[in-house]
Design a protein around this motif. Structure first.
Motif, short mmCIF file in Angstrom:
data_model
loop_
_atom_site.label_atom_id
_atom_site.label_comp_id
_atom_site.label_asym_id
_atom_site.label_seq_id
_atom_site.Cartn_x
_atom_site.Cartn_y
_atom_site.Cartn_z
N ILE A 227 -10.76 6.43 173.33
CA ILE A 227 -11.75 6.10 174.38
C ILE A 227 -11.39 4.73 174.96
O ILE A 227 -11.22 3.76 174.21
N ASN A 228 -11.28 4.67 176.28
CA ASN A 228 -10.88 3.40 176.92
C ASN A 228 -12.12 2.60 177.31
O ASN A 228 -12.80 2.91 178.28
N LEU A 229 -12.42 1.55 176.54
CA LEU A 229 -13.51 0.63 176.89
C LEU A 229 -12.84 -0.65 177.40
O LEU A 229 -12.25 -1.39 176.61
N PRO A 230 -12.90 -0.91 178.71
CA PRO A 230 -12.21 -2.11 179.21
C PRO A 230 -12.96 -3.37 178.81
O PRO A 230 -14.10 -3.58 179.21
N GLN A 231 -12.33 -4.18 178.00
CA GLN A 231 -13.01 -5.33 177.40
C GLN A 231 -11.95 -6.36 177.03
O GLN A 231 -10.95 -6.02 176.41
N LEU A 232 -12.16 -7.61 177.46
CA LEU A 232 -11.27 -8.71 177.04
C LEU A 232 -12.11 -9.76 176.34
O LEU A 232 -13.34 -9.71 176.35
N LYS A 233 -11.42 -10.75 175.74
CA LYS A 233 -12.15 -11.78 174.99
C LYS A 233 -11.91 -13.15 175.62
O LYS A 233 -10.80 -13.46 176.06
N ILE A 234 -12.97 -13.94 175.60
CA ILE A 234 -12.90 -15.30 176.14
C ILE A 234 -13.45 -16.25 175.08
O ILE A 234 -14.44 -15.92 174.41
N LEU A 235 -12.84 -17.40 174.96
CA LEU A 235 -13.26 -18.35 173.92
C LEU A 235 -14.24 -19.37 174.48
O LEU A 235 -13.92 -20.10 175.43
N GLY A 236 -15.44 -19.41 173.88
CA GLY A 236 -16.42 -20.43 174.27
C GLY A 236 -16.57 -21.44 173.14
O GLY A 236 -16.67 -21.05 171.97
N SER A 237 -16.61 -22.72 173.47
CA SER A 237 -16.71 -23.79 172.46
C SER A 237 -18.06 -24.48 172.57
O SER A 237 -18.55 -24.71 173.69
N VAL A 276 -11.85 -20.69 177.61
CA VAL A 276 -10.42 -20.40 177.50
C VAL A 276 -10.25 -18.89 177.47
O VAL A 276 -10.95 -18.19 176.73
N ALA A 277 -9.33 -18.39 178.29
CA ALA A 277 -9.01 -16.96 178.25
C ALA A 277 -7.65 -16.80 177.58
O ALA A 277 -6.63 -17.08 178.21
N PRO A 278 -7.65 -16.41 176.29
CA PRO A 278 -6.36 -16.24 175.63
C PRO A 278 -5.61 -15.05 176.24
O PRO A 278 -6.21 -13.99 176.47
N ILE A 279 -4.34 -15.25 176.54
CA ILE A 279 -3.52 -14.13 177.04
C ILE A 279 -3.09 -13.31 175.83
O ILE A 279 -2.51 -13.84 174.88
N VAL A 280 -3.44 -12.04 175.85
CA VAL A 280 -3.14 -11.13 174.74
C VAL A 280 -2.56 -9.85 175.32
O VAL A 280 -2.59 -9.66 176.56
N PRO A 281 -2.03 -8.95 174.49
CA PRO A 281 -1.46 -7.72 175.07
C PRO A 281 -2.45 -6.97 175.97
O PRO A 281 -2.06 -6.45 177.02
N ASP A 282 -3.75 -6.96 175.62
CA ASP A 282 -4.73 -6.27 176.47
C ASP A 282 -4.86 -6.91 177.86
O ASP A 282 -5.29 -6.26 178.81
N SER A 283 -4.51 -8.21 177.98
CA SER A 283 -4.59 -8.85 179.31
C SER A 283 -3.69 -8.11 180.29
O SER A 283 -4.00 -8.00 181.48
N PHE A 284 -2.55 -7.61 179.78
CA PHE A 284 -1.63 -6.88 180.66
C PHE A 284 -2.10 -5.44 180.85
O PHE A 284 -2.10 -4.93 181.95
N ARG A 308 -3.07 -16.16 169.35
CA ARG A 308 -3.84 -14.90 169.44
C ARG A 308 -3.00 -13.77 169.99
O ARG A 308 -3.22 -12.61 169.68
N PHE A 309 -2.01 -14.11 170.87
CA PHE A 309 -1.16 -13.05 171.42
C PHE A 309 -0.46 -12.33 170.27
O PHE A 309 -0.49 -11.10 170.18
N VAL A 310 0.13 -13.10 169.38
CA VAL A 310 0.89 -12.51 168.27
C VAL A 310 -0.07 -11.81 167.31
O VAL A 310 0.18 -10.69 166.87
N GLU A 311 -1.23 -12.47 167.03
CA GLU A 311 -2.19 -11.85 166.11
C GLU A 311 -2.62 -10.47 166.63
O GLU A 311 -2.64 -9.50 165.89
#
Ligand SMILES: Cc1cc2nc3c(=O)[nH]c(=O)nc-3n(C[C@H](O)[C@H](O)[C@H](O)COP(=O)(O)OP(=O)(O)OC[C@H]3O[C@@H](n4cnc5c(N)ncnc54)[C@H](O)[C@@H]3O)c2cc1C
Length: 439
Positions: A227-237, A276-284, A308-311
């Motif tokens: 199931i494709n749920l379009p969702q990315l993560k953003i870091l809030g401090s 901060v928006a970490p660039i991860v494989p899902d970003s692409f 986080r990209f590698v993780e």
């Protein structure tokens, strides 16, 4: 240091069968479990770590109607109503106080933006209104400058992120819900094309329906089921202070700082509009889904390539249900805060409200926020899999609408008249709508 939510005593037994399994013990999962239990439905809530360990204990604690996407306003109105009665309902302390929220404007173009929002919100007859410099001075004495205008909603408020979901979980347990912690759900089992149970790390639970309220993990969970749920993560401090006397009761947001008073007398502080928006494989993978929102919000986002990209690259996207899943590998997402964003936020606040100059910062932390392409949550059945429901993607503002979202989710699961029209929250609004693969 991570915020410590109030502890919740977990259930000792893993039930063999319930009506509904809720995956995730944040504000959404606990609220859903409470409203299901109140309807007399048997429910087990499974949390891989501890209750409110992730976003739900790390947020600012603002509970607001104002400034929301009009699609969310009906849910926000119901949520504020539910927040007001939540201490009585749970017999606990959620920290909710109807203390008012103020968005300070730097200039005329910000005032115009809120004027436009008020126009969209007029139909809901909220008490939100624009106020001028004299009223701002009266409500917020002690600023080093004169603000040209502000958006003010007296009936909005705040609650305590480290208290609310635990109080709600305890109330659900008191009404018969099983609250299972350190209990990751590895996946969903089906029979005759519909949900028949879940497999947890502690064993299977048979059920008629599953609600996925997994926050930042929901996309991974859904992906493992095709199931494709379009969702990315953003870091809030975020940071908090020791108790401070004589400062505002209102929660206040300006262009580059935000603060709100805590029940312990301190303040929760952040740099507003700086994530901060970490660039991860899902970003692409999701680049085109998020392109339109990136165009409007890129100024607030700091794109970063880091570990986080590698993780995330290393996290398997499919696994077998009889061996440990990625959810067991990370009990609690506890990312490092951005010290530079927090230092800047502190400086911005002190420049504008000098009375904060002597504040003692006692804790700094971060949270990974789950965002959807239109920043509106998904609260929805999954049409291709009867019995599977999503309540996720709250895009940085799910704490305030948590109670209403939990109530709506419970209504959808039981087929009762929904508390608000669920149409704006359907999964199908995204392109690649129902891309559940044949598998
Ligand atoms: C810094 C920051 C500031 C914010 N400020 C505000 C604010 O002021 N007002 C507001 O309204 N909102 C705010 N938010 C957003 C708000 O915190 C979230 O929208 C809300 O908490 C989401 O709740 P949730 O229950 O969906 O997710 P979460 O609280 O993240 O809970 C999801 C839970 O699911 C569990 N889980 C995931 N997968 C599994 C699995 N397979 N098995 C078992 N358990 C699983 C996780 O461990 C987690 O505990 C903020 C967020 C952050 C990070």
């Amino acid at each position: 240091m991570a915020p410590r939510p109030e502890p919740v005593m977990p259930s000792e037994i893993l039930p063999q069968r319930v009506d509904v399994v809720v995956v995730g013990g944040g504000i959404i999962g606990t609220s859903t479990a409470l409203f299901l239990a109140e309807k007399g439905v048997s429910v087990a809530l499974c949390e891989k770590g501890h209750i409110a360990g992730e976003q739900s204990s790390r947020n600012w604690g603002w509970c607001r109607k104002m400034g929301r996407d009009p699609a969310e306003i009906p849910l926000a109105i119901e949520s504020l109503r539910l927040w007001e009665g939540m201490n009585a309902r749970t017999g606990g302390e959620t920290g909710f106080r109807k203390a008012g929220i103020i968005y300070l404007c730097e200039n005329q173009s910000e005032i115009d933006k809120y004027e436009e929002w008020l126009e969209h919100a007029r139909v809901f007859q909220l008490d939100s209104r624009l106020i001028g410099p004299d009223e701002i001075d009266r409500l917020l004495p002690g600023s080093s400058r004169r603000w040209p205008g502000a958006l003010f909603t007296a009936s909005d408020g705040r609650a305590e992120p480290q208290k609310a979901a635990p109080a709600i979980a305890n109330a659900a347990a008191a009404k018969g819900a099983f609250i299972l912690t350190q209990c990751a759900v590895r996946g969903v089992e089906t029979a005759a094309g519909r949900v028949s149970g879940v497999v947890t790390e502690k064993g299977p639970i048979a059920c008629e329906a599953v609600v996925l309220a997994g926050g930042a993990w929901s996309r991974l969970f859904c992906g493992s089921m095709g199931i494709n749920l379009p969702q990315l993560k953003i870091l809030g401090s975020v940071m908090r202070t020791a108790p401070l006397a004589g400062l505002p009761e209102y929660a206040v947001g300006a262009a580059d700082f935000a603060f709100r008073k805590r029940l312990d007398g301190g303040y929760t502080i952040a740099q507003r509009n700086a994530n901060v928006a970490p660039i991860v494989p899902d970003s692409f993978r999701l680049f085109f889904d998020f392109m339109p929102s990136l165009r409007t919000s890129w100024r607030e986002l700091r794109l970063r390539v880091g570990k986080r990209f590698v993780e995330e690259w290393r996290i398997p996207r499919r696994w077998s249900l009889d061996s440990p899943s990625p959810f067991e590998a990370v009990r609690t997402l506890d990312p490092e805060p951005s010290e530079s964003i927090l230092d800047q936020g502190r400086a911005n606040l002190v420049r504008n409200f000098p009375a904060f100059a002597d504040m003692q910062i006692v804790e700094r932390w971060a949270g990974l926020i789950d965002v959807t392409p239109d920043a509106v949550p998904v609260i929805s059945p999954v049409e291709d899999l009867p019995g599977f429901f999503l309540a996720s993607g709250f895009s940085g503002h799910g704490f305030g609408i948590g109670p209403g979202a939990g109530r709506l989710t419970a209504d959808l699961v039981t087929g009762d008249t929904p508390i608000v029209d669920p149409t704006p929250y359907r999964l199908e609004r995204f392109t690649n709508k129902r891309s559940r693969s044949a598998a």
